[in-house]
Design a protein around this motif. Structure first.
Motif, PDB file in Angstrom:
ATOM      1  N   GLN A 167      30.161  43.044  47.142  1.00 28.04           N
ATOM      2  CA  GLN A 167      30.144  43.096  45.683  1.00 28.04           C
ATOM      3  C   GLN A 167      30.388  41.715  45.054  1.00 28.04           C
TER       4      GLN A 167
ATOM      5  N   ASP B  79      36.460  34.685  39.408  1.00 26.48           N
ATOM      6  CA  ASP B  79      35.047  34.513  39.124  1.00 26.48           C
ATOM      7  C   ASP B  79      34.851  33.096  38.576  1.00 26.48           C
TER       8      ASP B  79
ATOM      9  N   TRP C 242      39.361  40.027  47.842  1.00 28.04           N
ATOM     10  CA  TRP C 242      38.141  40.228  48.611  1.00 28.04           C
ATOM     11  C   TRP C 242      38.452  40.340  50.098  1.00 28.04           C
TER      12      TRP C 242
ATOM     13  N   LYS D  84      40.668  46.172  43.267  1.00 27.80           N
ATOM     14  CA  LYS D  84      39.904  46.743  42.158  1.00 27.80           C
ATOM     15  C   LYS D  84      39.369  45.649  41.230  1.00 27.80           C
ATOM     16  N   ILE D  85      38.359  46.018  40.431  1.00 27.37           N
ATOM     17  CA  ILE D  85      37.749  45.087  39.483  1.00 27.37           C
ATOM     18  C   ILE D  85      38.738  44.768  38.363  1.00 27.37           C
TER      19      ILE D  85
ATOM     20  N   ARG E 190      40.270  38.913  42.219  1.00 24.91           N
ATOM     21  CA  ARG E 190      40.018  40.183  42.899  1.00 24.91           C
ATOM     22  C   ARG E 190      40.265  39.937  44.385  1.00 24.91           C
TER      23      ARG E 190
ATOM     24  N   GLY F  65      30.983  42.029  40.649  1.00 24.05           N
ATOM     25  CA  GLY F  65      32.262  42.386  41.247  1.00 24.05           C
ATOM     26  C   GLY F  65      33.449  42.104  40.355  1.00 24.05           C
ATOM     27  N   PHE F  66      33.193  41.546  39.172  1.00 24.04           N
ATOM     28  CA  PHE F  66      34.253  41.268  38.207  1.00 24.04           C
ATOM     29  C   PHE F  66      33.994  41.970  36.872  1.00 24.04           C
ATOM     30  N   GLY F  67      33.269  43.057  36.924  1.00 26.89           N
ATOM     31  CA  GLY F  67      33.020  43.814  35.697  1.00 26.89           C
ATOM     32  C   GLY F  67      31.747  43.444  34.987  1.00 26.89           C
TER      33      GLY F  67
ATOM     34  N   LYS G 248      40.103  43.414  34.606  1.00 28.13           N
ATOM     35  CA  LYS G 248      39.614  43.621  33.248  1.00 28.13           C
ATOM     36  C   LYS G 248      39.891  42.404  32.380  1.00 28.13           C
TER      37      LYS G 248
END
Length: 411
Positions: free
Chosen positions: A383, A342, A376, A80-81, A374, A395-397, A83
Protein backbone atom coordinates in the motif's frame (compact mmCIF):
# COMPACT_ATOMS: atom_id res chain seq x y z
CA UNK A 1 8.86 18.62 23.37
CA UNK A 2 7.97 16.00 20.75
CA UNK A 3 10.29 13.51 22.39
CA UNK A 4 8.29 13.75 25.59
CA UNK A 5 5.03 13.44 23.68
CA UNK A 6 6.29 10.42 21.72
CA UNK A 7 7.45 8.69 24.88
CA UNK A 8 4.13 9.25 26.55
CA UNK A 9 2.26 7.98 23.53
CA UNK A 10 4.27 4.77 23.39
CA UNK A 11 3.85 4.32 27.13
CA UNK A 12 0.12 4.78 26.96
CA UNK A 13 -0.30 2.42 24.04
CA UNK A 14 1.52 -0.42 25.74
CA UNK A 15 0.31 0.31 29.24
CA UNK A 16 -2.43 -2.25 28.65
CA UNK A 17 0.31 -4.83 28.42
CA UNK A 18 0.82 -4.51 32.17
CA UNK A 19 4.21 -2.82 31.87
CA UNK A 20 4.35 -2.53 35.60
CA UNK A 21 4.66 -6.28 35.74
CA UNK A 22 7.73 -6.31 33.51
CA UNK A 23 10.05 -5.08 36.24
CA UNK A 24 8.87 -7.91 38.46
CA UNK A 25 8.63 -10.66 35.86
CA UNK A 26 11.86 -9.95 33.96
CA UNK A 27 15.16 -11.27 35.24
CA UNK A 28 16.47 -9.59 38.34
CA UNK A 29 19.62 -7.84 37.07
CA UNK A 30 19.53 -4.31 35.67
CA UNK A 31 20.52 -2.95 32.26
CA UNK A 32 19.95 0.03 30.05
CA UNK A 33 20.60 0.81 26.42
CA UNK A 34 23.69 2.82 25.70
CA UNK A 35 24.24 6.23 24.22
CA UNK A 36 27.16 7.63 22.29
CA UNK A 37 29.07 10.82 22.94
CA UNK A 38 29.80 11.42 19.27
CA UNK A 39 28.95 14.91 18.07
CA UNK A 40 27.53 16.00 14.75
CA UNK A 41 30.91 17.38 13.70
CA UNK A 42 32.77 14.17 14.49
CA UNK A 43 34.71 12.72 11.60
CA UNK A 44 34.72 9.22 13.06
CA UNK A 45 32.14 6.79 14.32
CA UNK A 46 31.74 5.53 17.85
CA UNK A 47 30.29 2.45 19.44
CA UNK A 48 29.13 1.86 22.98
CA UNK A 49 27.25 -0.98 24.60
CA UNK A 50 25.34 -1.97 27.67
CA UNK A 51 24.65 -5.63 28.20
CA UNK A 52 22.28 -7.18 30.72
CA UNK A 53 23.90 -9.61 33.09
CA UNK A 54 22.24 -12.60 34.69
CA UNK A 55 23.02 -15.19 37.26
CA UNK A 56 24.96 -18.06 35.77
CA UNK A 57 22.45 -20.45 37.27
CA UNK A 58 19.38 -18.62 36.01
CA UNK A 59 17.77 -19.27 32.64
CA UNK A 60 17.23 -16.24 30.37
CA UNK A 61 14.02 -14.47 31.28
CA UNK A 62 11.11 -14.41 28.88
CA UNK A 63 8.92 -11.39 28.35
CA UNK A 64 5.42 -11.89 29.81
CA UNK A 65 2.59 -12.80 27.43
CA UNK A 66 0.58 -9.83 28.71
CA UNK A 67 3.33 -7.48 27.53
CA UNK A 68 3.50 -9.15 24.11
CA UNK A 69 -0.28 -8.91 23.76
CA UNK A 70 -0.21 -5.20 24.50
CA UNK A 71 2.60 -4.66 22.01
CA UNK A 72 0.67 -6.50 19.33
CA UNK A 73 -2.32 -4.21 19.87
CA UNK A 74 -0.12 -1.10 19.71
CA UNK A 75 1.62 -2.18 16.52
CA UNK A 76 -1.71 -3.02 14.85
CA UNK A 77 -2.89 0.52 15.63
CA UNK A 78 0.34 2.03 14.24
CA UNK A 79 -0.16 0.12 10.98
CA UNK A 80 -3.42 1.97 10.27
CA UNK A 81 -3.78 4.91 7.87
CA UNK A 82 -3.11 8.23 9.66
CA UNK A 83 -5.56 11.13 9.47
CA UNK A 84 -4.89 14.75 8.52
CA UNK A 85 -5.74 17.59 10.88
CA UNK A 86 -5.32 21.31 10.19
CA UNK A 87 -2.10 22.63 11.79
CA UNK A 88 -3.53 26.12 12.29
CA UNK A 89 -6.08 28.66 11.11
CA UNK A 90 -6.71 29.28 7.39
CA UNK A 91 -4.09 31.33 5.52
CA UNK A 92 -3.93 32.46 1.89
CA UNK A 93 -1.47 30.87 -0.54
CA UNK A 94 -1.74 33.88 -2.88
CA UNK A 95 1.31 35.34 -1.14
CA UNK A 96 3.46 32.75 -2.95
CA UNK A 97 2.88 34.20 -6.42
CA UNK A 98 6.24 35.33 -7.76
CA UNK A 99 8.02 34.59 -4.48
CA UNK A 100 11.56 33.18 -4.78
CA UNK A 101 12.21 30.24 -2.44
CA UNK A 102 15.31 28.08 -2.02
CA UNK A 103 14.94 24.48 -0.85
CA UNK A 104 17.52 21.77 -0.12
CA UNK A 105 17.53 18.46 1.79
CA UNK A 106 20.12 17.25 4.28
CA UNK A 107 21.47 14.98 1.54
CA UNK A 108 20.08 14.62 -1.98
CA UNK A 109 21.58 11.14 -2.21
CA UNK A 110 19.00 9.87 0.32
CA UNK A 111 15.99 8.94 -1.81
CA UNK A 112 13.28 10.00 0.64
CA UNK A 113 14.95 13.35 1.33
CA UNK A 114 15.47 14.03 -2.35
CA UNK A 115 11.80 13.20 -2.97
CA UNK A 116 10.67 15.65 -0.29
CA UNK A 117 12.63 18.44 -1.94
CA UNK A 118 11.27 17.58 -5.39
CA UNK A 119 7.72 17.47 -4.03
CA UNK A 120 8.22 20.86 -2.37
CA UNK A 121 9.44 22.39 -5.61
CA UNK A 122 6.55 20.93 -7.59
CA UNK A 123 4.06 22.20 -5.04
CA UNK A 124 5.61 25.67 -4.90
CA UNK A 125 5.72 25.96 -8.68
CA UNK A 126 2.05 24.95 -8.88
CA UNK A 127 1.17 27.73 -6.43
CA UNK A 128 3.04 30.37 -8.42
CA UNK A 129 6.34 30.51 -6.52
CA UNK A 130 9.79 30.35 -8.10
CA UNK A 131 11.44 27.48 -6.25
CA UNK A 132 15.18 26.88 -6.58
CA UNK A 133 16.01 23.27 -5.65
CA UNK A 134 19.62 22.79 -4.52
CA UNK A 135 21.15 19.32 -4.63
CA UNK A 136 23.84 18.42 -2.10
CA UNK A 137 25.84 15.51 -0.73
CA UNK A 138 25.25 16.15 2.95
CA UNK A 139 28.14 18.58 3.43
CA UNK A 140 27.49 21.53 5.79
CA UNK A 141 29.48 23.78 3.46
CA UNK A 142 26.89 23.07 0.75
CA UNK A 143 24.03 24.02 3.08
CA UNK A 144 25.86 27.21 4.03
CA UNK A 145 26.40 28.18 0.39
CA UNK A 146 22.74 27.54 -0.41
CA UNK A 147 21.57 29.91 2.35
CA UNK A 148 24.15 32.55 1.44
CA UNK A 149 23.03 32.44 -2.19
CA UNK A 150 19.38 32.75 -1.20
CA UNK A 151 20.11 35.81 0.93
CA UNK A 152 22.17 37.39 -1.84
CA UNK A 153 19.34 36.75 -4.32
CA UNK A 154 16.79 38.34 -1.94
CA UNK A 155 14.70 35.18 -1.72
CA UNK A 156 11.58 35.30 0.40
CA UNK A 157 12.25 32.00 2.14
CA UNK A 158 14.70 29.14 2.63
CA UNK A 159 13.44 25.63 3.37
CA UNK A 160 15.76 22.94 4.76
CA UNK A 161 14.43 19.39 4.71
CA UNK A 162 15.09 16.02 6.32
CA UNK A 163 16.88 17.01 9.53
CA UNK A 164 19.48 19.68 8.74
CA UNK A 165 21.13 20.85 11.97
CA UNK A 166 20.71 24.65 12.21
CA UNK A 167 23.81 24.97 14.38
CA UNK A 168 25.92 24.11 11.33
CA UNK A 169 24.64 27.28 9.64
CA UNK A 170 24.40 29.71 12.54
CA UNK A 171 26.08 32.71 10.78
CA UNK A 172 24.13 32.10 7.58
CA UNK A 173 20.80 31.84 9.43
CA UNK A 174 21.60 35.03 11.34
CA UNK A 175 22.26 36.79 8.04
CA UNK A 176 18.97 35.44 6.64
CA UNK A 177 17.06 36.76 9.63
CA UNK A 178 18.70 40.18 9.27
CA UNK A 179 17.74 40.24 5.59
CA UNK A 180 14.14 39.28 6.34
CA UNK A 181 14.37 35.84 4.72
CA UNK A 182 12.04 33.33 6.39
CA UNK A 183 13.74 30.05 7.32
CA UNK A 184 11.80 26.81 7.75
CA UNK A 185 13.40 23.54 8.79
CA UNK A 186 11.39 20.49 7.78
CA UNK A 187 11.48 17.31 9.89
CA UNK A 188 13.27 19.24 12.63
CA UNK A 189 11.82 17.74 15.76
CA UNK A 190 12.56 15.94 18.99
CA UNK A 191 14.45 18.88 20.44
CA UNK A 192 13.59 22.21 22.04
CA UNK A 193 16.40 24.16 20.37
CA UNK A 194 15.03 25.99 17.33
CA UNK A 195 17.68 28.74 17.26
CA UNK A 196 17.80 30.63 13.97
CA UNK A 197 14.52 29.28 12.61
CA UNK A 198 11.20 30.95 11.91
CA UNK A 199 9.17 27.76 11.54
CA UNK A 200 9.56 24.01 11.86
CA UNK A 201 7.76 20.86 10.82
CA UNK A 202 7.83 17.53 12.59
CA UNK A 203 7.95 13.84 11.91
CA UNK A 204 7.50 11.01 14.40
CA UNK A 205 11.02 9.62 14.58
CA UNK A 206 11.05 8.84 18.28
CA UNK A 207 7.56 7.40 18.38
CA UNK A 208 8.26 5.02 15.52
CA UNK A 209 11.64 3.91 16.83
CA UNK A 210 9.85 2.99 20.05
CA UNK A 211 7.50 0.88 17.94
CA UNK A 212 10.52 -0.67 16.21
CA UNK A 213 11.81 -1.84 19.58
CA UNK A 214 8.37 -3.18 20.46
CA UNK A 215 8.01 -4.96 17.12
CA UNK A 216 11.43 -6.58 17.49
CA UNK A 217 10.45 -7.86 20.93
CA UNK A 218 7.17 -9.17 19.54
CA UNK A 219 8.90 -10.97 16.66
CA UNK A 220 11.34 -12.61 19.09
CA UNK A 221 8.30 -14.27 20.71
CA UNK A 222 9.26 -13.51 24.27
CA UNK A 223 13.02 -13.90 24.06
CA UNK A 224 14.93 -10.91 25.47
CA UNK A 225 16.02 -8.37 22.88
CA UNK A 226 19.77 -7.90 22.33
CA UNK A 227 19.80 -5.18 19.70
CA UNK A 228 22.44 -3.41 17.71
CA UNK A 229 21.27 0.20 17.32
CA UNK A 230 22.79 2.20 14.46
CA UNK A 231 22.46 5.98 14.77
CA UNK A 232 23.84 9.27 13.40
CA UNK A 233 24.16 12.39 15.52
CA UNK A 234 24.76 14.60 12.49
CA UNK A 235 21.04 14.28 11.74
CA UNK A 236 19.02 16.51 14.06
CA UNK A 237 16.89 13.65 15.40
CA UNK A 238 19.92 11.46 16.19
CA UNK A 239 20.33 12.04 19.95
CA UNK A 240 16.57 11.85 20.51
CA UNK A 241 16.44 8.63 18.48
CA UNK A 242 18.92 7.06 20.91
CA UNK A 243 16.90 8.29 23.87
CA UNK A 244 13.70 6.84 22.35
CA UNK A 245 15.24 3.39 21.91
CA UNK A 246 16.57 3.52 25.46
CA UNK A 247 13.15 4.56 26.77
CA UNK A 248 11.34 1.78 24.92
CA UNK A 249 13.72 -0.89 26.18
CA UNK A 250 13.39 0.38 29.75
CA UNK A 251 9.62 0.25 29.52
CA UNK A 252 9.30 -3.16 27.86
CA UNK A 253 12.15 -5.26 29.27
CA UNK A 254 14.38 -3.21 31.59
CA UNK A 255 16.23 -6.14 33.11
CA UNK A 256 16.50 -8.73 30.38
CA UNK A 257 17.17 -6.73 27.20
CA UNK A 258 20.30 -4.94 26.02
CA UNK A 259 21.41 -2.52 23.33
CA UNK A 260 24.78 -1.91 21.66
CA UNK A 261 25.00 1.40 19.82
CA UNK A 262 27.08 2.37 16.79
CA UNK A 263 27.09 6.03 15.82
CA UNK A 264 28.36 7.26 12.43
CA UNK A 265 28.15 10.83 11.04
CA UNK A 266 26.20 11.23 7.81
CA UNK A 267 29.31 12.20 5.87
CA UNK A 268 30.84 8.79 6.71
CA UNK A 269 27.91 6.47 6.06
CA UNK A 270 29.34 5.15 2.79
CA UNK A 271 32.85 4.65 4.15
CA UNK A 272 32.35 3.57 7.77
CA UNK A 273 28.98 1.96 8.38
CA UNK A 274 29.72 -1.48 6.96
CA UNK A 275 32.99 -1.94 8.83
CA UNK A 276 31.70 -0.49 12.09
CA UNK A 277 28.58 -2.63 12.08
CA UNK A 278 30.62 -5.73 11.18
CA UNK A 279 32.93 -5.07 14.11
CA UNK A 280 29.98 -4.60 16.47
CA UNK A 281 28.33 -7.84 15.36
CA UNK A 282 31.59 -9.72 15.82
CA UNK A 283 31.99 -8.26 19.30
CA UNK A 284 28.38 -9.04 20.22
CA UNK A 285 27.43 -12.40 18.68
CA UNK A 286 24.27 -12.58 20.83
CA UNK A 287 22.72 -9.75 18.76
CA UNK A 288 19.25 -10.78 17.62
CA UNK A 289 17.93 -7.58 15.98
CA UNK A 290 19.36 -4.52 14.24
CA UNK A 291 17.56 -1.20 14.73
CA UNK A 292 18.61 1.63 12.40
CA UNK A 293 17.62 5.19 13.23
CA UNK A 294 17.46 6.43 9.62
CA UNK A 295 16.66 4.10 6.76
CA UNK A 296 19.10 5.87 4.44
CA UNK A 297 21.81 4.06 6.43
CA UNK A 298 20.37 0.64 5.57
CA UNK A 299 22.15 0.00 2.24
CA UNK A 300 25.51 0.39 3.99
CA UNK A 301 24.50 -1.82 6.92
CA UNK A 302 23.03 -4.68 4.88
CA UNK A 303 26.38 -6.09 3.64
CA UNK A 304 27.62 -6.32 7.23
CA UNK A 305 24.54 -8.28 8.28
CA UNK A 306 24.64 -10.54 5.24
CA UNK A 307 28.32 -11.38 5.83
CA UNK A 308 27.93 -11.94 9.57
CA UNK A 309 27.77 -15.39 11.10
CA UNK A 310 24.57 -14.52 12.99
CA UNK A 311 21.53 -16.15 11.45
CA UNK A 312 18.03 -14.77 11.46
CA UNK A 313 18.92 -11.10 11.97
CA UNK A 314 16.24 -8.62 10.94
CA UNK A 315 16.37 -4.85 10.45
CA UNK A 316 13.90 -2.42 12.02
CA UNK A 317 14.38 1.14 10.81
CA UNK A 318 12.61 4.48 10.26
CA UNK A 319 12.12 6.88 7.36
CA UNK A 320 9.78 5.49 4.73
CA UNK A 321 12.32 5.62 1.90
CA UNK A 322 11.15 3.88 -1.26
CA UNK A 323 14.29 1.70 -1.80
CA UNK A 324 14.06 0.36 1.75
CA UNK A 325 10.33 -0.27 1.59
CA UNK A 326 10.96 -2.28 -1.59
CA UNK A 327 13.28 -4.57 0.34
CA UNK A 328 10.30 -5.70 2.40
CA UNK A 329 8.63 -7.05 -0.75
CA UNK A 330 11.37 -9.65 -1.16
CA UNK A 331 10.84 -13.26 -0.03
CA UNK A 332 12.08 -13.70 3.54
CA UNK A 333 13.13 -10.04 3.83
CA UNK A 334 15.88 -8.88 6.17
CA UNK A 335 14.12 -5.52 6.59
CA UNK A 336 10.86 -6.20 8.43
CA UNK A 337 9.80 -2.70 9.61
CA UNK A 338 10.30 0.76 8.13
CA UNK A 339 7.69 3.16 9.51
CA UNK A 340 7.77 6.58 7.98
CA UNK A 341 5.85 9.61 6.75
CA UNK A 342 4.46 10.47 3.35
CA UNK A 343 7.12 12.51 1.52
CA UNK A 344 4.58 14.73 -0.24
CA UNK A 345 2.82 15.37 3.07
CA UNK A 346 6.20 16.53 4.39
CA UNK A 347 6.41 19.02 1.55
CA UNK A 348 2.92 20.34 2.25
CA UNK A 349 3.76 20.83 5.94
CA UNK A 350 6.85 22.87 5.04
CA UNK A 351 4.92 24.93 2.50
CA UNK A 352 2.21 25.61 5.08
CA UNK A 353 4.81 27.18 7.37
CA UNK A 354 6.21 29.27 4.50
CA UNK A 355 2.75 30.54 3.59
CA UNK A 356 2.07 31.54 7.20
CA UNK A 357 5.36 33.37 7.55
CA UNK A 358 5.08 35.21 4.22
CA UNK A 359 1.62 36.33 5.29
CA UNK A 360 3.27 37.76 8.43
CA UNK A 361 1.33 35.30 10.56
CA UNK A 362 2.78 33.18 13.37
CA UNK A 363 4.21 29.85 12.34
CA UNK A 364 2.14 26.86 13.34
CA UNK A 365 3.33 25.02 16.41
CA UNK A 366 5.74 22.22 15.57
CA UNK A 367 3.45 20.00 17.66
CA UNK A 368 0.68 20.70 15.14
CA UNK A 369 2.70 20.74 11.90
CA UNK A 370 3.31 17.00 12.00
CA UNK A 371 3.56 14.57 9.10
CA UNK A 372 2.39 11.34 10.78
CA UNK A 373 4.05 7.98 10.29
CA UNK A 374 2.47 4.76 9.22
CA UNK A 375 4.10 1.56 10.49
CA UNK A 376 5.16 -0.28 7.35
CA UNK A 377 5.82 -4.03 7.52
CA UNK A 378 5.90 -6.79 4.86
CA UNK A 379 2.17 -7.46 5.25
CA UNK A 380 1.05 -3.93 4.36
CA UNK A 381 3.98 -2.44 2.41
CA UNK A 382 2.32 -2.86 -0.99
CA UNK A 383 0.00 0.00 0.00
CA UNK A 384 3.06 2.28 0.27
CA UNK A 385 3.66 2.38 -3.47
CA UNK A 386 1.97 4.33 -6.21
CA UNK A 387 1.86 3.46 -9.93
CA UNK A 388 5.10 2.01 -11.23
CA UNK A 389 6.58 1.65 -7.75
CA UNK A 390 6.61 5.39 -7.13
CA UNK A 391 5.93 7.05 -3.81
CA UNK A 392 2.16 6.93 -3.37
CA UNK A 393 -0.42 8.64 -1.19
CA UNK A 394 -2.98 5.83 -1.13
CA UNK A 395 -1.43 4.33 1.98
CA UNK A 396 -1.79 7.67 3.76
CA UNK A 397 -5.43 8.37 3.00
CA UNK A 398 -5.11 9.34 -0.65
CA UNK A 399 -5.68 13.02 -1.32
CA UNK A 400 -7.22 13.78 2.07
CA UNK A 401 -4.22 15.79 3.29
CA UNK A 402 -3.84 17.54 -0.08
CA UNK A 403 -7.50 18.56 -0.13
CA UNK A 404 -7.24 19.64 3.49
CA UNK A 405 -4.24 21.90 2.90
CA UNK A 406 -5.69 23.37 -0.29
CA UNK A 407 -8.91 24.29 1.47
CA UNK A 408 -6.86 25.75 4.34
CA UNK A 409 -4.95 27.91 1.84
CA UNK A 410 -8.06 29.11 0.00
CA UNK A 411 -7.35 27.12 -3.15
Amino acid sequence: MLLKRSRLRLASLIAGAALASVAVAACGSSSSSSSSSASSSSASSSATSSQASSSSAAAPATIPASVLSGIQTAIAQAEKIPKWTAPGPPVSASVLKGAAITVFPINSEIDACNQQAKDFKALGDSLGANVNLINDAGQPSQWQTAVESAVAAHDKAVVMLCGVIPGALAPQLAAAKKAGVAVVDGNYNDTTNYAGLDGETAVQTTQSLGYDVADAVLNLKGKPLHALFVDSYSVIQGPAAAAAVDEAVKRICPSSCSVTQVTVPIQSWATSLQSDVSAALTAHPNTNAVIIAFDGMTPFVLPAIESSHISGLHIYTWGGGRPIEKLMEQPNPIVVADPGPDEEWDAYDAMDQVIRLLNHKPAASVNAEVDPDRFWVPSNVKQFFGPGGTYGNAGFGGNAFINGFMKLWGR
